[in-house]
Design a protein around this motif. Structure first.
Motif, mmCIF file in Angstrom:
data_model
loop_
_atom_site.group_PDB
_atom_site.id
_atom_site.type_symbol
_atom_site.label_atom_id
_atom_site.label_comp_id
_atom_site.label_asym_id
_atom_site.label_seq_id
_atom_site.Cartn_x
_atom_site.Cartn_y
_atom_site.Cartn_z
ATOM 1 N N ASP A 70 0.824 -1.214 0.000
ATOM 2 C CA ASP A 70 0.000 0.000 0.000
ATOM 3 C C ASP A 70 0.858 1.263 0.000
ATOM 4 O O ASP A 70 0.511 2.258 -0.651
ATOM 5 C CB ASP A 70 -0.921 -0.002 1.223
ATOM 6 C CG ASP A 70 -2.001 -1.078 1.119
ATOM 7 O OD1 ASP A 70 -2.213 -1.573 -0.006
ATOM 8 O OD2 ASP A 70 -2.600 -1.419 2.155
ATOM 9 N N GLY A 71 1.968 1.245 0.729
ATOM 10 C CA GLY A 71 2.824 2.431 0.772
ATOM 11 C C GLY A 71 3.378 2.781 -0.596
ATOM 12 O O GLY A 71 3.433 3.960 -0.981
ATOM 13 N N TYR A 72 3.779 1.782 -1.356
ATOM 14 C CA TYR A 72 4.297 2.024 -2.698
ATOM 15 C C TYR A 72 3.185 2.441 -3.656
ATOM 16 O O TYR A 72 3.405 3.251 -4.567
ATOM 17 C CB TYR A 72 5.015 0.772 -3.208
ATOM 18 C CG TYR A 72 6.294 0.478 -2.456
ATOM 19 C CD1 TYR A 72 7.496 1.059 -2.837
ATOM 20 C CD2 TYR A 72 6.302 -0.380 -1.349
ATOM 21 C CE1 TYR A 72 8.671 0.799 -2.143
ATOM 22 C CE2 TYR A 72 7.478 -0.643 -0.653
ATOM 23 C CZ TYR A 72 8.650 -0.049 -1.052
ATOM 24 O OH TYR A 72 9.804 -0.299 -0.365
ATOM 25 N N ARG A 73 1.999 1.871 -3.483
ATOM 26 C CA ARG A 73 0.874 2.287 -4.332
ATOM 27 C C ARG A 73 0.539 3.751 -4.085
ATOM 28 O O ARG A 73 0.264 4.503 -5.036
ATOM 29 C CB ARG A 73 -0.339 1.405 -4.057
ATOM 30 C CG ARG A 73 -0.150 -0.065 -4.443
ATOM 31 C CD ARG A 73 -1.472 -0.799 -4.386
ATOM 32 N NE ARG A 73 -1.319 -2.229 -4.645
ATOM 33 C CZ ARG A 73 -1.247 -3.153 -3.695
ATOM 34 N NH1 ARG A 73 -1.340 -2.805 -2.414
ATOM 35 N NH2 ARG A 73 -1.100 -4.431 -4.013
ATOM 36 N N GLU A 74 0.547 4.171 -2.831
ATOM 37 C CA GLU A 74 0.276 5.574 -2.518
ATOM 38 C C GLU A 74 1.364 6.484 -3.091
ATOM 39 O O GLU A 74 1.086 7.583 -3.567
ATOM 40 C CB GLU A 74 0.179 5.763 -1.002
ATOM 41 C CG GLU A 74 -1.038 5.122 -0.365
ATOM 42 C CD GLU A 74 -2.325 5.810 -0.779
ATOM 43 O OE1 GLU A 74 -2.283 7.006 -1.118
ATOM 44 O OE2 GLU A 74 -3.374 5.139 -0.780
ATOM 45 N N PHE A 75 2.616 6.024 -3.040
ATOM 46 C CA PHE A 75 3.709 6.851 -3.564
ATOM 47 C C PHE A 75 3.563 7.060 -5.063
ATOM 48 O O PHE A 75 3.807 8.158 -5.578
ATOM 49 C CB PHE A 75 5.056 6.194 -3.250
ATOM 50 C CG PHE A 75 6.224 6.887 -3.889
ATOM 51 C CD1 PHE A 75 6.692 8.100 -3.388
ATOM 52 C CD2 PHE A 75 6.852 6.338 -4.994
ATOM 53 C CE1 PHE A 75 7.772 8.746 -3.987
ATOM 54 C CE2 PHE A 75 7.933 6.968 -5.590
ATOM 55 C CZ PHE A 75 8.388 8.182 -5.075
ATOM 56 N N PHE A 76 3.168 6.033 -5.777
ATOM 57 C CA PHE A 76 3.025 6.142 -7.226
ATOM 58 C C PHE A 76 1.656 6.666 -7.646
ATOM 59 O O PHE A 76 1.296 6.573 -8.822
ATOM 60 C CB PHE A 76 3.299 4.792 -7.884
ATOM 61 C CG PHE A 76 4.760 4.435 -7.923
ATOM 62 C CD1 PHE A 76 5.619 5.060 -8.804
ATOM 63 C CD2 PHE A 76 5.268 3.488 -7.052
ATOM 64 C CE1 PHE A 76 6.959 4.739 -8.841
ATOM 65 C CE2 PHE A 76 6.610 3.157 -7.072
ATOM 66 C CZ PHE A 76 7.465 3.786 -7.964
ATOM 67 N N GLY A 77 0.899 7.228 -6.725
ATOM 68 C CA GLY A 77 -0.329 7.934 -7.065
ATOM 69 C C GLY A 77 -1.548 7.074 -7.216
ATOM 70 O O GLY A 77 -2.533 7.512 -7.831
ATOM 71 N N ALA A 78 -1.537 5.839 -6.669
ATOM 72 C CA ALA A 78 -2.714 4.982 -6.807
ATOM 73 C C ALA A 78 -3.902 5.536 -6.031
ATOM 74 O O ALA A 78 -5.054 5.292 -6.394
ATOM 75 C CB ALA A 78 -2.405 3.567 -6.330
ATOM 76 N N GLY A 79 -3.637 6.297 -4.967
ATOM 77 C CA GLY A 79 -4.732 6.849 -4.180
ATOM 78 C C GLY A 79 -5.187 8.214 -4.630
ATOM 79 O O GLY A 79 -5.876 8.921 -3.892
ATOM 80 N N GLY A 80 -4.800 8.631 -5.825
ATOM 81 C CA GLY A 80 -5.205 9.930 -6.339
ATOM 82 C C GLY A 80 -4.219 11.034 -6.049
ATOM 83 O O GLY A 80 -4.521 12.204 -6.318
ATOM 84 N N PHE A 256 1.607 8.563 8.279
ATOM 85 C CA PHE A 256 2.351 8.700 7.040
ATOM 86 C C PHE A 256 3.689 7.954 7.071
ATOM 87 O O PHE A 256 4.469 8.066 6.128
ATOM 88 C CB PHE A 256 2.637 10.177 6.749
ATOM 89 C CG PHE A 256 3.305 10.902 7.890
ATOM 90 C CD1 PHE A 256 4.679 10.829 8.073
ATOM 91 C CD2 PHE A 256 2.564 11.658 8.781
ATOM 92 C CE1 PHE A 256 5.301 11.482 9.121
ATOM 93 C CE2 PHE A 256 3.186 12.324 9.829
ATOM 94 C CZ PHE A 256 4.553 12.236 9.995
ATOM 95 N N LEU A 257 3.976 7.204 8.136
ATOM 96 C CA LEU A 257 5.293 6.612 8.282
ATOM 97 C C LEU A 257 5.590 5.606 7.174
ATOM 98 O O LEU A 257 6.673 5.612 6.580
ATOM 99 C CB LEU A 257 5.417 5.939 9.649
ATOM 100 C CG LEU A 257 6.787 5.350 9.989
ATOM 101 C CD1 LEU A 257 7.857 6.422 9.918
ATOM 102 C CD2 LEU A 257 6.763 4.697 11.365
ATOM 103 N N ALA A 258 4.655 4.718 6.872
ATOM 104 C CA ALA A 258 4.875 3.713 5.838
ATOM 105 C C ALA A 258 5.049 4.357 4.468
ATOM 106 O O ALA A 258 5.896 3.926 3.669
ATOM 107 C CB ALA A 258 3.725 2.710 5.811
ATOM 108 N N GLN A 259 4.267 5.397 4.170
ATOM 109 C CA GLN A 259 4.402 6.077 2.887
ATOM 110 C C GLN A 259 5.752 6.768 2.768
ATOM 111 O O GLN A 259 6.390 6.735 1.709
ATOM 112 C CB GLN A 259 3.281 7.101 2.719
ATOM 113 C CG GLN A 259 1.897 6.498 2.594
ATOM 114 C CD GLN A 259 0.841 7.554 2.350
ATOM 115 O OE1 GLN A 259 1.111 8.600 1.773
ATOM 116 N NE2 GLN A 259 -0.378 7.285 2.793
ATOM 117 N N VAL A 260 6.201 7.402 3.846
ATOM 118 C CA VAL A 260 7.504 8.070 3.827
ATOM 119 C C VAL A 260 8.622 7.055 3.627
ATOM 120 O O VAL A 260 9.574 7.293 2.867
ATOM 121 C CB VAL A 260 7.710 8.879 5.122
ATOM 122 C CG1 VAL A 260 9.139 9.380 5.227
ATOM 123 C CG2 VAL A 260 6.744 10.047 5.173
ATOM 124 N N CYS A 261 8.524 5.920 4.285
ATOM 125 C CA CYS A 261 9.550 4.884 4.119
ATOM 126 C C CYS A 261 9.548 4.336 2.699
ATOM 127 O O CYS A 261 10.616 4.112 2.108
ATOM 128 C CB CYS A 261 9.325 3.762 5.126
ATOM 129 S SG CYS A 261 9.689 4.222 6.842
#
Length: 292
Positions: A70-80, A256-261
């Motif tokens: 999920d963290g990588y999906r959020e980084f690459f814009g999967a969550g908008g 936001f810790l997982a997304q930052v990592c």
């Protein structure tokens, strides 16, 4: 071998040799311990990037938590969210172009300071070093005002110029030491054959000092890629770099810790890949001239 023979073999070893072996073993253990201390936070960052936000925020940390992307999906814009590709390409362009400009300027300067030494070359070297004594934040306001008045705010070429000027002193210092080990007779032989200075630099000096140039290039690339202060202040949307884009994941609300990592892992990959690909040249270049 009997016990008496083994005891005699042990006692036959000089005390200085036994002390040297114990010292070597102790230094080996210290090196392993230091390496683990430095690598452990990186491994922990990678592991956290595969956790969910709720598991990443637990205290004490949950090592055996389920893994997710999920963290990588959020980084690459999967969550908008915003796409990371423009900042990554901006960082790549600024780092590559500034490194090329540094090499073009540093090689002739190092030649003049090591092989065909100019007058008071030691003062020139100290001047290059003194430019690194100024805190970066002290020059931030003048640069910002200059960029604002000239219309260079949010322009990637402003970062290229800044990174070139920031990395040029360390590049000249490094390459001066590399070029000082090149035999002058090789250069004189090329000049007797009619080679002019540009030809000597490109076809004679550059191949001989290749490991040193590779080490200098890698260090300049890493410094440019990781720079965040100027990129954060002088860019907005068009010229935003990857480190500045990374700060957007830190919010005052929510987890936001997982997304930052995850973002940190992705942004660190180009530097790690470049270092791994050039590790032989890096070690050879940094050790060039260490043994006479």
């Amino acid at each position: 071998m009997t016990a008496s023979t083994a005891q005699a073999a042990v006692t036959a070893i000089p005390p200085s040799t036994r002390r040297a072996r114990r010292r070597g073993a102790a230094l080996g253990l210290l090196a392993w311990f230091t390496g683990i201390v430095f690598v452990l936070p990186v491994l922990w960052m990678v592991l956290t990037s595969f956790h969910s936000e709720s598991n990443a925020a637990t205290n004490p940390p949950s090592v055996t938590a389920p893994l997710t992307l999920d963290g990588y999906r959020e980084f690459f814009g999967a969550g908008g969210g915003a796409s990371p590709w423009p900042p990554l390409l901006n960082s790549l362009g600024a780092s590559v172009f500034s490194t090329l400009f540094v090499l073009v300027l540093a090689l002739p300067a190092a030649y003049a300071l090591s092989i065909r030494r100019v007058r008071k070359w030691t003062d020139v070297m100290f001047f290059f070093l003194s430019t690194k004594m100024l805190p970066v934040v002290a020059g931030l306001l003048p640069v910002f005002l200059f960029a604002k008045d000239t219309g260079f705010l949010d322009n990637i070429w402003l970062l290229v110029i800044l990174y070139t000027s920031m990395n040029l002193p360390i590049a000249v210092w490094m390459m001066q030491s590399f070029l000082a080990d090149i035999p002058v007779s090789v250069i004189e032989a090329a000049q007797m054959d009619g080679a002019r200075l540009p030809t000597v630099l490109v076809r004679v000096i550059a191949p001989i000092a290749g490991p040193g140039i590779a080490a200098t290039s890698l260090i300049c690339f890493i410094f440019s890629w990781n720079e965040m202060l100027f990129a954060q202040v002088l860019t907005g949307v068009v010229a935003q770099t990857a480190p500045a884009f990374l700060t957007g994941f830190v919010t005052s609300q929510g987890l936001f810790l997982a997304q930052v990592c995850a973002a940190s892992v992705v942004i660190s990959l180009p530097v790690l890949a470049a270092g791994f690909a050039a590790q032989d040249k890096l070690v050879q270049g940094l050790s060039l001239g260490a043994v006479k």
